[in-house]
Scaffold this motif. Structure first.
Motif, PDB file in Angstrom:
ATOM      1  N   LEU A 152       0.871  -1.277  -0.044  1.00  0.00           N
ATOM      2  CA  LEU A 152       0.114   0.011   0.112  1.00  0.00           C
ATOM      3  C   LEU A 152       0.951   1.163  -0.032  1.00  0.00           C
ATOM      4  O   LEU A 152       1.788   1.334   0.814  1.00  0.00           O
ATOM      5  CB  LEU A 152      -0.855  -0.124   1.223  1.00  0.00           C
ATOM      6  CG  LEU A 152      -1.890  -1.118   1.199  1.00  0.00           C
ATOM      7  CD1 LEU A 152      -2.467  -1.405   2.610  1.00  0.00           C
ATOM      8  CD2 LEU A 152      -3.039  -1.200   0.307  1.00  0.00           C
ATOM      9  N   ASN A 156      -3.035   2.324   5.552  1.00  0.00           N
ATOM     10  CA  ASN A 156      -4.475   1.990   5.886  1.00  0.00           C
ATOM     11  C   ASN A 156      -4.327   1.732   7.216  1.00  0.00           C
ATOM     12  O   ASN A 156      -4.133   0.720   7.942  1.00  0.00           O
ATOM     13  CB  ASN A 156      -4.975   0.779   4.901  1.00  0.00           C
ATOM     14  CG  ASN A 156      -5.126   0.894   3.631  1.00  0.00           C
ATOM     15  OD1 ASN A 156      -5.793   0.451   2.714  1.00  0.00           O
ATOM     16  ND2 ASN A 156      -4.163   1.939   3.032  1.00  0.00           N
ATOM     17  N   TYR A 215      -8.643  -6.353   8.832  1.00  0.00           N
ATOM     18  CA  TYR A 215      -8.666  -5.205   7.617  1.00  0.00           C
ATOM     19  C   TYR A 215     -10.019  -5.052   7.343  1.00  0.00           C
ATOM     20  O   TYR A 215     -10.879  -5.835   6.938  1.00  0.00           O
ATOM     21  CB  TYR A 215      -7.818  -5.833   6.539  1.00  0.00           C
ATOM     22  CG  TYR A 215      -7.762  -4.604   5.423  1.00  0.00           C
ATOM     23  CD1 TYR A 215      -6.596  -3.767   5.615  1.00  0.00           C
ATOM     24  CD2 TYR A 215      -8.536  -4.446   4.433  1.00  0.00           C
ATOM     25  CE1 TYR A 215      -6.313  -2.757   4.579  1.00  0.00           C
ATOM     26  CE2 TYR A 215      -8.394  -3.473   3.443  1.00  0.00           C
ATOM     27  CZ  TYR A 215      -7.332  -2.655   3.512  1.00  0.00           C
ATOM     28  OH  TYR A 215      -7.157  -1.827   2.621  1.00  0.00           O
ATOM     29  N   THR A 237      -9.945   3.345   7.563  1.00  0.00           N
ATOM     30  CA  THR A 237      -9.534   4.113   6.300  1.00  0.00           C
ATOM     31  C   THR A 237      -8.924   3.425   5.360  1.00  0.00           C
ATOM     32  O   THR A 237      -7.778   2.780   5.971  1.00  0.00           O
ATOM     33  CB  THR A 237      -8.422   5.113   6.769  1.00  0.00           C
ATOM     34  OG1 THR A 237      -8.928   6.428   7.771  1.00  0.00           O
ATOM     35  CG2 THR A 237      -7.492   6.061   5.432  1.00  0.00           C
ATOM     36  N   ILE A 238      -9.478   2.993   4.407  1.00  0.00           N
ATOM     37  CA  ILE A 238      -8.996   2.077   3.175  1.00  0.00           C
ATOM     38  C   ILE A 238      -8.470   2.906   2.083  1.00  0.00           C
ATOM     39  O   ILE A 238      -9.111   3.852   1.499  1.00  0.00           O
ATOM     40  CB  ILE A 238     -10.198   1.198   2.653  1.00  0.00           C
ATOM     41  CG1 ILE A 238     -10.608   0.459   3.882  1.00  0.00           C
ATOM     42  CG2 ILE A 238      -9.680   0.429   1.330  1.00  0.00           C
ATOM     43  CD1 ILE A 238     -11.730  -0.456   3.431  1.00  0.00           C
ATOM     44  N   ASP A 239      -7.291   2.839   1.650  1.00  0.00           N
ATOM     45  CA  ASP A 239      -6.670   3.617   0.410  1.00  0.00           C
ATOM     46  C   ASP A 239      -5.848   2.588  -0.478  1.00  0.00           C
ATOM     47  O   ASP A 239      -4.784   2.194   0.080  1.00  0.00           O
ATOM     48  CB  ASP A 239      -5.816   4.718   1.051  1.00  0.00           C
ATOM     49  CG  ASP A 239      -5.476   5.710   0.042  1.00  0.00           C
ATOM     50  OD1 ASP A 239      -5.246   5.443  -1.038  1.00  0.00           O
ATOM     51  OD2 ASP A 239      -5.096   6.802   0.230  1.00  0.00           O
ATOM     52  N   THR A 240      -6.343   2.446  -1.544  1.00  0.00           N
ATOM     53  CA  THR A 240      -5.340   1.537  -2.466  1.00  0.00           C
ATOM     54  C   THR A 240      -4.680   2.280  -3.739  1.00  0.00           C
ATOM     55  O   THR A 240      -4.151   1.982  -4.507  1.00  0.00           O
ATOM     56  CB  THR A 240      -6.204   0.199  -3.190  1.00  0.00           C
ATOM     57  OG1 THR A 240      -7.090   0.919  -3.854  1.00  0.00           O
ATOM     58  CG2 THR A 240      -6.662  -0.590  -2.083  1.00  0.00           C
ATOM     59  N   ARG A 274     -10.113   4.982  -2.451  1.00  0.00           N
ATOM     60  CA  ARG A 274     -10.290   5.426  -1.200  1.00  0.00           C
ATOM     61  C   ARG A 274     -11.765   5.250  -0.531  1.00  0.00           C
ATOM     62  O   ARG A 274     -12.870   5.951  -1.061  1.00  0.00           O
ATOM     63  CB  ARG A 274      -9.961   6.915  -0.680  1.00  0.00           C
ATOM     64  CG  ARG A 274      -9.492   7.452   0.590  1.00  0.00           C
ATOM     65  CD  ARG A 274      -9.061   8.595   0.710  1.00  0.00           C
ATOM     66  NE  ARG A 274      -8.363   8.909   2.170  1.00  0.00           N
ATOM     67  CZ  ARG A 274      -9.273   9.316   3.084  1.00  0.00           C
ATOM     68  NH1 ARG A 274     -10.522   9.537   2.720  1.00  0.00           N
ATOM     69  NH2 ARG A 274      -8.603   9.367   4.515  1.00  0.00           N
TER      70      ARG A 274
END
Length: 315
Positions: A152, A156, A215, A237-240, A274
């Motif tokens: 990542l 995250n 996760y 907070t998910i951010d790829t 996001r």
């Protein structure tokens, strides 16, 4: 139309020529945008009088799995990666398609068996689950039982609030909380390369306080969802972004367990990279409710220079 028919005719002759000359190699014509091919990363660049000459030289280089050929300048470039095709492409681009003698790895296990490389790192993998699209995967434990991760670009973070954080027992919606909150930061996520689904309970590449959250999940015990105002300390907070991947846009997030619970402030960026939400409940557990999170490709361009290419070959 006349030119296309002529091209197909000569292409057929060319395929027949290569089959007789080499016996094992075939090439597939794709269309792609010129700006998607990083010409400066070619493993070989030279002048090719004809496309046949260019393709033949590719078969003689064990690292070559694709090529571009400019008929105007007669310039020939070979690559050790396969660039994605594009429906709006106007540039001819060729890839090797015979998988019995030369192919690109579909997993980290194939990386190790093809190259003998046992050094962990970022590699270009072409998983069956992505229809062979080039995917940057961090191969871990290459010297034993390889495990697949996606690195990542941005941390995250998942933060949880539990009864241990109550200032006063059984009293809702206090404006303060008793530290520390449970938190976990993921810098890599483990995936199953066969279906691109993640293992949210792998904490190999994390830092955390308290019992780590899965996760994509978070908890809150500060007060019922209908209470307002009521601080919500649990958030996700998910951010790829920067990986070329997003979680399946059809993924649904909601309450996985809890009393008087709900997701609050849910947002998903327009490009899908996001996702943010808070959790409310007395107590509430929030996360994906549509099943395990699964990664999908985006149209984001990731440079071939950011990963290591491995070519599998019987030669």
């Amino acid at each position: 139309m006349k030119w296309n028919a002529t091209l197909l005719f000569f292409f057929s002759l060319w395929i027949g020529y290569l089959s007789m000359k080499l016996g094992v190699y075939h090439f597939k014509l794709l269309k792609t945008r010129l700006d998607l091919i990083e010409n400066e990363l070619a493993i070989r660049s030279d002048f090719g009088l004809t496309l046949i000459q260019c393709a033949t030289s590719c078969t003689e280089d064990l690292r070559c799995v694709s090529l571009s050929y400019n008929r105007t300048t007669k310039s020939c470039r070979h690559f050790d990666v396969i660039y994605d095709s594009d429906e709006y492409g106007n540039n001819d681009y060729w890839i090797v398609t015979n998988g019995s003698t030369r192919w690109v790895p579909r997993s980290c296990s194939e990386v190790a068996s093809c190259s003998g490389n046992t050094t962990d790192g970022e590699y270009w993998i072409y998983p069956t689950a992505t229809n062979g699209r080039r995917t940057k995967i961090y191969c871990h434990n290459l010297d034993s039982v390889p495990v697949h991760y996606v690195t990542l670009k941005n941390t995250n973070r998942f933060i949880g609030h539990s009864p241990t954080n109550w200032v006063v027992q059984q009293q809702e919606c206090r404006s303060d909380f008793k530290a520390p909150l449970t938190s976990v930061d993921f810098v890599k996520i483990q995936i199953n390369i066969e279906d691109m689904k993640i293992n949210g309970t792998d904490y190999t590449f994390t830092s955390h306080s308290g019992s780590p959250l899965q996760y994509g999940h978070t908890t809150d015990c500060n007060g019922g969802a209908s209470k307002n105002p009521c601080p919500r300390f649990g958030n996700a907070t998910i951010d790829t972004g920067g990986t070329g991947l997003i979680f399946d846009p059809t993924s649904v997030f909601g309450i996985t367990l809890g009393y008087s619970a709900a997701i609050k402030d849910f947002s998903r960026s327009s490009d899908g990279t996001r996702i943010f939400f808070r959790c409310a409940g007395w107590c509430g557990n929030c996360g994906p409710t549509s099943g395990p999170l699964q990664l999908k490709h985006t149209n984001e361009f990731i440079s071939a220079a950011s990963g290591m290419a491995v070519i599998c070959s019987l030669r």
